[in-house]
Design an enzyme around this catalytic site. Structure first.
Site, short mmCIF file in Angstrom:
data_model
loop_
_atom_site.label_atom_id
_atom_site.label_comp_id
_atom_site.label_asym_id
_atom_site.label_seq_id
_atom_site.Cartn_x
_atom_site.Cartn_y
_atom_site.Cartn_z
N GLU A 7 -17.88 8.24 3.09
CA GLU A 7 -17.00 9.41 2.98
C GLU A 7 -17.86 10.67 3.03
O GLU A 7 -18.36 11.14 2.00
CB GLU A 7 -16.18 9.39 1.68
CG GLU A 7 -15.14 8.31 1.60
CD GLU A 7 -14.27 8.43 0.35
OE1 GLU A 7 -14.37 9.46 -0.35
OE2 GLU A 7 -13.51 7.50 0.06
N ASN A 9 -12.35 0.13 -4.22
CA ASN A 9 -12.79 1.47 -3.79
C ASN A 9 -13.34 2.24 -4.98
O ASN A 9 -12.64 2.38 -5.98
CB ASN A 9 -11.65 2.26 -3.16
CG ASN A 9 -12.11 3.62 -2.64
OD1 ASN A 9 -13.04 3.70 -1.85
ND2 ASN A 9 -11.48 4.68 -3.12
N GLU A 10 -14.57 2.71 -4.87
CA GLU A 10 -15.19 3.51 -5.93
C GLU A 10 -14.97 2.87 -7.30
O GLU A 10 -14.65 3.55 -8.29
CB GLU A 10 -14.65 4.95 -5.88
CG GLU A 10 -15.05 5.68 -4.62
CD GLU A 10 -14.54 7.11 -4.55
OE1 GLU A 10 -13.46 7.38 -5.12
OE2 GLU A 10 -15.21 7.95 -3.93
N TYR A 47 -7.04 3.55 5.17
CA TYR A 47 -6.62 2.85 3.96
C TYR A 47 -5.33 2.06 4.23
O TYR A 47 -4.52 2.44 5.07
CB TYR A 47 -6.28 3.86 2.86
CG TYR A 47 -7.44 4.47 2.12
CD1 TYR A 47 -8.45 3.68 1.58
CD2 TYR A 47 -7.49 5.84 1.89
CE1 TYR A 47 -9.49 4.25 0.86
CE2 TYR A 47 -8.52 6.42 1.17
CZ TYR A 47 -9.52 5.61 0.66
OH TYR A 47 -10.54 6.18 -0.06
N TYR A 84 -6.59 19.07 4.29
CA TYR A 84 -7.98 18.76 3.94
C TYR A 84 -9.00 19.65 4.63
O TYR A 84 -10.19 19.42 4.55
CB TYR A 84 -8.28 17.28 4.25
CG TYR A 84 -9.22 16.62 3.28
CD1 TYR A 84 -8.74 16.12 2.08
CD2 TYR A 84 -10.58 16.52 3.53
CE1 TYR A 84 -9.60 15.50 1.17
CE2 TYR A 84 -11.44 15.92 2.62
CZ TYR A 84 -10.93 15.41 1.44
OH TYR A 84 -11.79 14.81 0.53
N GLU A 96 -6.02 10.20 -2.96
CA GLU A 96 -5.03 11.23 -3.31
C GLU A 96 -3.61 10.76 -3.00
O GLU A 96 -2.74 11.54 -2.64
CB GLU A 96 -5.32 12.57 -2.61
CG GLU A 96 -6.54 13.27 -3.13
CD GLU A 96 -7.85 12.61 -2.72
OE1 GLU A 96 -8.56 12.11 -3.61
OE2 GLU A 96 -8.15 12.59 -1.52
#
Length: 659
Positions: free
Chosen positions: A267, A186-187, A82, A332, A128
């Site tokens: 993803e 994004n999304e 990103y 993560y 996030e």
């Protein structure tokens, strides 16, 4: 020199036809989509990427090469990253691309490592990350509609992309760089605006700066409702989903938008995100291996999100709704740990990839050693209130009603709000009737702690004090919402406070430059300030503590990575040598230790440690407290976790239920 000699010399200097730079017809590098064969084409040949996500903004530049090499030697042929807009333009028109923000260097390093790049350029990234990568200063126009055709938003996006994308163009694959595809937004299908004109404007903008031959794509959850608003003709639609779901059904969802072309899971979740107050997310190896093998057997392109999570240093963590901020660690449960350690999951994933692709024979860089430096005693410096002149040299902004963070151009950290009690109070309710404390306020009257107001959790406390006494609220921004319609997340006192039935007015608002003060030697700056009082009531007041860690220079291979633990501490922020390491909150968990990369430590001088404890330090019996450097992380402490907001693993739908 005779003319024939000069001609002969020139002939010797010129490379033969077909050699090196002298080739008049060098091979054309291309990357495209083959809709007939349902695949990507790299230099005219079918190509499938197996990629892993790594965010340069969450890894110190010092470790970029180490992490990229470990990814390459796991069998990956690409990385995905990103670009957080707010990381590079924290203040309007002031761009930062040096040191840990040098994205061009990071991408060139990936290229040198032999990794291609899938670039997720934003403007919105989610991830996030604070406000999903959008800069908070966009909110200075309170009515702005983010991620839409709002002219003010579009103008800001065009200006930013006019800076970023020209830097990316030379790094496109066809121009000799590593970037094979570029994501637009994004999304977006999960966002409420469903603005196709906005997507079209981004599509036009990206082509304007990157050319017509670049492969642009979108990513949305594998749900037809998300693809309805997230996909646009001319932008290749991909999906994202985690392990253990029906893979055939997930890719059939992609096929409804893209009947032909490569299958892509942008993803594939190797783990999941954490929130303060909930258990550390962990995903079993076998379920990941099984789903990964299934996708690769289908010939699908897969990006493992995350392959390395990293760290939310400073104030960069995001939050979800209902308001749930994420901790400092972004481990993560990924194949490479937060500190870049090789895990069992790493080798399991590597083995699956090796069934389909050649794994390089080179030795894998080992897990970096960790060192337990032990306990460091800290001394109490002063309270935040007693250091106001140092923390806010320009003085306060005066306003009849409270101002938000962006209204005083304070985008992160802390703001202190001060007014006076209009009358004598004995256990009188102080309330935020419209849930207007964003996100957590430490309330004192003349330096005596009254209680804590917290967004969604505690909107009323009782206060006691005399008329004319200073009422102070130190408000902490704990991270802006990064997903969903409420990422226009204003911070501070975003509505009026009431004392009993009366609205409080006549505020002094102090934007606190804590990072600057710490970097300028806060301990020295506060030397002339009144010493913190020792009465027991002050133990719960936000207070600074300082100390030093000396690392012997005579020991080989020091400094090494380490972890910082806070035995007996409650909640706060910590800096080492002026570097903002992040937030700690061991009483809420799950994270109890903060990762300390070796590059911020020195052996040539003592390492300065500054702790801002917001609630209660373990100093009840003395003026000295201790933190401890350990060699093992603790990210899943056993605490009494909250359960009412527990989200479903691998699904953002539970958040959308509240949109």
């Amino acid at each position: 020199m005779p003319s024939f000699g000069l001609a002969a010399l020139l002939l010797l200097l010129l490379p033969a036809v077909g050699e090196g730079r002298g080739d008049p017809n060098p091979p054309q590098r291309t990357f495209a989509i083959d809709y007939k064969r349902d695949c990507f084409l790299k230099d005219g040949k079918p190509f499938r990427y197996i990629s892993g996500s790594v965010h340069y903004s969450r890894v110190p530049r010092f470790y970029w090469k180490d992490r990229l090499l470990k990814m390459k030697l796991a069998g990956l042929n690409a990385i995905q990253t990103y670009v957080p807009w707010n990381f590079h333009e924290p203040v309007p028109g002031q761009y930062q691309f040096a040191e840990d923000r040098d994205v061009e260097y990071f991408l060139r390093l990936a290229n040198e490592t032999g990794l291609l790049v899938i670039l997720r350029a934003g403007p919105y990234i989610c991830g996030e990350w604070d406000m999903g990568g959008l800069p908070a200063w966009l909110l200075e126009k309170e009515t702005i509609v983010l991620r839409s055709s709002d002219p003010d938003y579009i103008a800001a996006v065009e200006k930013w992309m006019g800076v970023l994308l020209p830097k990316m163009k030379p790094l496109l694959y066809q121009n000799g760089g590593p970037i094979i595809t570029v994501q637009v937004e994004n999304e977006f299908g999960s966002y409420f605006t469903c603005d196709y004109n906005y997507l079209r404007s981004l599509q036009k903008l990206f082509h304007q700066h990157l050319g017509d031959n670049v492969v642009l794509f979108t990513t949305d959850g594998a749900n037809k409702n998300f693809l309805k608003c997230g996909a646009l003709q001319g932008l290749y639609a991909t999906v994202d989903f985690g392990p253990g779901i029906n893979i055939t059904a997930a890719f059939e969802t992609q096929r409804k938008s893209e009947p032909r072309g490569p299958l892509v899971n942008s993803e594939f979740y190797t783990g999941w995100l954490d929130h303060w107050g909930q258990p550390h997310s962990q995903v079993g190896i076998q379920v990941i291996v099984k789903s990964l093998q299934d996708m690769l057997a289908r010939g699908a392109n897969v990006n493992l999100y995350m392959f390395l999570g990293g760290t939310n240093f400073g104030y960069w963590n995001g939050a979800n709704t209902p308001y749930m901020p994420q901790p400092t660690s972004y481990d993560y449960d990924a194949p490479l740990s937060e500190a870049g350690d090789l895990t069992e999951k790493y080798f399991a994933v590597r083995e699956v990839i090796g069934m389909y692709e050649h794994i390089p024979d080179d030795p894998i860089p080992p897990t970096t050693p960790k060192f337990a430096y032990g306990k460091v005693v800290l001394r109490k410096l002063n309270t935040v209130v007693e250091l106001l002149e140092v923390l806010c040299p320009p003085g306060p902004v005066k306003s009849k009603y409270p101002l938000t963070f962006v209204q005083v151009k304070q985008y992160f950290g802390f703001v202190l709000y001060r007014t006076t009690l209009p009358r004598n109070c004995e256990q009188v309710p102080l309330s935020s009737p419209f849930n207007g404390v964003h996100d957590r306020a430490y309330v004192t009257v003349e330096g005596v702690l009254q209680g804590i107001l917290e967004r969604d959790k505690s909107i009323t406390i009782n206060v006691t004090g005399k008329a004319g006494a200073n009422l102070d609220l130190l408000v902490e921004n704990m991270g802006r919402v990064n997903f969903g319609r409420y990422n226009n997340d204003f911070k501070g006192l975003v509505s009026n406070l009431t004392l009993g039935q009366d609205v409080l007015t006549d505020w002094m608002v102090f934007p606190l430059g804590i990072d600057e003060a710490v970097q300028g030697d806060l301990a020295h700056g506060g030397a002339g300030v009144k010493t913190a009082r020792s009465r027991s009531a002050d133990l719960g007041v936000p207070t600074f503590y300082v100390g030093q860690l000396s690392i012997p220079s005579g020991i080989p291979d020091l400094p090494q990575d380490t972890y910082l633990k806070f035995p007996g501490w409650t909640k706060g922020q910590v800096w080492i040598n002026g570097f903002n390491l992040g937030r700690y909150w061991p009483v809420r968990g799950p994270q109890e230790t903060l990762f300390v990369p070796r590059n911020i430590l020195v052996t040539s001088a003592p390492n300065n440690i500054t702790v801002l404890e917001l609630e209660r330090a373990p100093c009840a019996a003395s003026e000295k407290c201790a933190v401890e450097f350990v060699d093992t992380p603790l990210l899943n402490a056993t605490l009494a976790y909250e359960s009412r907001h527990q989200e479903r693993m691998f699904s953002r739908g539970s958040w959308q239920d509240h949109l």
